[in-house]
Design an enzyme around this catalytic site. Sequence first.
Site, PDB file in Angstrom:
ATOM      1  N   SER A 188       4.344 124.289  93.059  1.00  0.00           N
ATOM      2  CA  SER A 188       3.271 123.351  94.356  1.00  0.00           C
ATOM      3  C   SER A 188       4.145 122.820  95.133  1.00  0.00           C
ATOM      4  O   SER A 188       5.171 122.290  95.175  1.00  0.00           O
ATOM      5  CB  SER A 188       2.837 122.597  92.969  1.00  0.00           C
ATOM      6  OG  SER A 188       1.907 121.911  93.450  1.00  0.00           O
ATOM      7  N   ASP A 189       3.215 123.220  95.827  1.00  0.00           N
ATOM      8  CA  ASP A 189       3.612 121.907  97.079  1.00  0.00           C
ATOM      9  C   ASP A 189       3.029 120.698  96.878  1.00  0.00           C
ATOM     10  O   ASP A 189       2.341 119.753  96.113  1.00  0.00           O
ATOM     11  CB  ASP A 189       2.473 122.541  98.628  1.00  0.00           C
ATOM     12  CG  ASP A 189       3.411 121.731  99.888  1.00  0.00           C
ATOM     13  OD1 ASP A 189       4.045 122.715 100.397  1.00  0.00           O
ATOM     14  OD2 ASP A 189       2.490 121.005  99.864  1.00  0.00           O
TER      15      ASP A 189
END
Lengths: 224, 1009
Positions: free
Chosen positions: B379-380
């Site tokens: 995930s960013d």
Amino acid sequence: MFTLTMWVMLQTLDDYTPKYRDRVADPGLVIRPKEMEITFNRSIPQQYNTYVQHLESFLKQYNESAQDKNEQCPEGVYFEQDGVQEKKVCRFKRSLLRQCSGLADSMFGYSEGQPCILVKMNRVIGLRPRGDPHIICGAKRELPLQMQYFPSEGRLDKSYFPYYGKKAQPEYVQPVVAVKLLLAEEDYNSELVIECKVEGSDLRNNDDRDKFLGRVTFRVKVFK
Amino acid sequence: MSCTGFLYGRSDSYRVATTQDKDEKESPKKKGGKDLDDLKKEVPLGLTNAKAAEYLARDGPNALRPPTPHHPGMDQILPTALWRLLHPAVDRSYPLLSGLRHPGCHGGRACRRQCENSHVHTRISSQLHIKRKLYLGIVLSAVVIITGCFSYFQEAKSSKIMESFKNMVPQQALVIREGEKLQINAEEVVGGDLVEVKGGDRIPADLRVISAHGCKVDNSSLTGESEPQTRSPDCTHDNPLETRNIAFFSTNCVEGTARGIVVCTGDRTVMGRIATLTSGLETGKTPIAKEIEHFIQIITGVAVFLGVSFFILSIALGYSWLEAVIFLIGIIVANVPEGLLATVTVCLTLTAKRMARKNCLVKNLEAVETLGSTSTICSDKTGTLTQNRMTVAHMWFDNQIHEADTTEDQSGASFDKSSGTWLSLARVAALCNRAVFKAGQDVLPIQKRDVAGDASESALLKCIELSCGSVKAMREKFKKVAEIPFNSTNKYQLSVHEMDDSSENHYLLVMKGAPERILDRCSTILQQGKEQPMDEELKEAFQNAYLELGGLGERVLGFCHLLLPNDKYPKGFAFDTDDVNFMTDNLCFVGLMSMIDPPRAAVPDAVGKCRSAGIKVIMVTGDHPITAKAIAKGVGIISEGNETVEDIAARLNIPVSQVNPRDAKACVIHGSDLKDLSQDQMDDVLRNHTEIVFARTSPQQKLIIVEGCQRQKADIGVAMGISGSDVSKQAADMILLDDNFASIVTGVEEGRLIFDNLKKSIAYTLTSNIPEITPFLFFILVNIPLPLGTITILCIDLGTDMVPAISLAYEAAESDIMKRQPRNPARDKLVNERLISIAYGQIGMIQALGGFFSYFVILAENGFLPSVLVGIRLNWDDRSNNDLEDSYGQQWTYEQRKIVEFTCHTAFFVSIVVVQWADVIICKTRRNSVFQQGMKNKILIFGLFEETALAAFLSYCPGMDVALRMYPLKPSWWFCAFPYSFLIFVYDEIRKLILRRNPGGWVERETYY
């Protein structure tokens, strides 16, 4: 589990009559010889021998010897035996069919080109046809075809009804009507469509789907 | 870029692309760097229109080509498109097989009939049969088409939502051509164009900046960095992503103006290349497609096995070759569960809808399950894990750290606002601040308002507005007379304000900046509103606070002020900011304020769920490692008590090199280190650390990380946040409508649930295959009248079984599905031998017995005892035999006994419905008892009633005897299968009881599907 439920189910069944008879409320008609197209050359015996043998074996059960032990029932009334333990069977002698009995003419008229066709009505337990049931046949064409019925007027006598089932009446024979097709010279070498119906009673003979309910259609083609 | 990839290994094609890419990327820079002065001379006039047209023709429009999606677009020829869309979830051979069933089966039967029949009526009735076959063909085609339309519309709906993401208004760009400023469509911008951008604009192409005035761009969609970055003509870095003089396509200019020359357009831009790379990731089949393929293999295996064994058997029994082949085909196709295609599609659609309601838009139906089998989520950080807005988190004044409220809805704790120091601090923060609220937002809550200004100033503005009321009023009260904006050399920002008349002093100087620089300029410090001399003790307290806040990953600013003495600065004093003519030291230190992009409220919980669900969460961000680590700790990606190598080293006071990397479960990897990692080292890191944070990563590195993850597992899917670019959204299987990480967890939950429920649904649907096929087998083997016809089979598959099978998709989870490990694609199959064994071997057999029982009951009660049935087939099906004798001596015409036979078909059908009641109830659970699970599934209860009502309708509705050859049943015949229904229920409850009592025992190993 399956055996158990099957066993339980079989226990609930009556030995003499099936639980439901609504699917055979009306009897079907069938003919002997058991063919839908009867084609032969009257002068070639090999072509009609099978028909003759078929008729002969069918009529064996109506032999005098077999029928002698059966009851001579009063004509025109049902032979009711509802309360009776040991059920009797009404006599139907093959001699009733006269020229078509195969007794006088063992060729059933096939050799002279005027074949006999036996019409019988299916056995249905408890069936009591009302009125005066009789078989009437006709060729499907403009000109009427001469025919002879045995017993007279093609009558199915009421005394052969009702039927009490295979177990109660193992010797039961159903009434038969013989139709002798009196073919004229011009009827030879052409195909005739003949329809027989049971008339004069409440038995259905015009069902849309079931073409054998109270009627039967067959083709006859006799060569000279 | 709020991109969330959850990924496992596959694909090798883009590896090359990644490496090639770097060289290409150098080219714009080199070109741009040839000679800036030359360029400047050349360009003021821009391109000529002719040149521009020429380049446009050469390079194509300046737009990203949508990646070729794995389902064809609407523009394709409709039939092909329809066909491909028709079966997104199911292998192509499957419907083909189901289509085959009919011609095969019917052709076969008609053929047999024609052989047997010699009757005059044959011609008429075979016409009737042809009509019926046609009718069946139509029904089947309708089913296939309706199912196809279903998935087609679902996808069309998703694409419509996709369309709405796109900007309806075409992007405009301001270019200078032949010396004239032109507003043109951004698509028409070509390489070499001179482009002007100003605050609020979207950068129309990759630009080499040649002049800039306070220009800042927001690169977050590209790098994930939420902080706006300055753009200027100077080349500051070799890496085009780092250098200041390149502005990237599709990023936004936040403030200032800039002029630049277009160096790359369309797919050749950095964004374009990344989009292409992202779409390159998305190939291969989704896990559910693989599962369904596997399932079809099993079904085909069973069908072929049965078919071939009966082929051999029927040859041995003396049937002719032709008949045996007909039987073979008949059996194989009879094994196809026609309704399953529709059921699976509907189940997936329902889940897709449910997920869309929970902000997870699924573009491709097959992707519904993909999240459920996820084992790693990359995930960013920005936007997905965090709120994507700077917020004041802590303050330090009066020698104490105060916590500010960072929650999204301002529900957090407040702090003591009565101190005089706080008032001064708020005043400095409000005055020494250039951010302003954009007009016309008075109705919005403060947190939601748009601010013109950089992220930290906005954070301060909002914080002060929230706690002290209108900043605007404060600024009006203290008019600004002079200002020195922030620059990188002095690292502070300063302004001088006029005091109101009631005050002793005329002017107030306020300053904010890097805390150590501010402290250097201070000689006193404000304590409880009183000015006190700065001593060593306080300095140390300051240092500690500064370190602590910095350690939290927060950006710390120091604030100080000074009431300028009246004698030196009388009213009307001319402050000169260029040549500073006033004192800027010996100020009074007020306090520190620190800001962070706080995590979203639901994220820690979601991360916790992921962890308990056995999913590894990897954070990838462009941020600084300390910030990244702080956020990772804040949301639980690095859980409490887990240390990185550096932490261990610090704790044990030994050099990092002496720490055994195996001891550290967590690790933070810097982008620059990532470059030096070999593939093996990368794999090692991913394998051996459970908690991983990648900081300072560039988009290319993100792809390398994804690739690393892929090498470990099998599949890949791409999920995008709503703020991702259009192109990446098109490439994604799934879009998070609210950009929230928590939505992924919802997706995982739903995906796992649908996997379980599909199992149940398939188990349910397959079970009725046995009572459907056995009648045919017995028809062949022991020559009994056919107990169940094709029409009735279809009524089951496409009629009564449908709603209950679909209703299983609504079934609640049996246990906490987020507490078990992710599905192992190699081991945990959708359909396995155990499921087949339960469905076919056990429950199906009981069902068949139930059906046969009612068949025998009806025939026996009508006069045909089982003993006469065996071997009766040839006579039974002989049209010319109109005096067939039953067990009681009655004689039947063909039509009469056929009515009984069709009544048997109806009863067999009704029996299957009855035993399927029990089946759907036992399929509700795989381990728990129904009594534990309850009957809360309303759709399922509806399904039970619906199938019963449908069965009754089919049996009793007038005209059905003609239309479908189904006949009314006597009430008692409905109850024939009841004992079997009960037996199924008890049998399975006992099986599940043993299974629960004996975990891992024989029953579990052999029957748990």
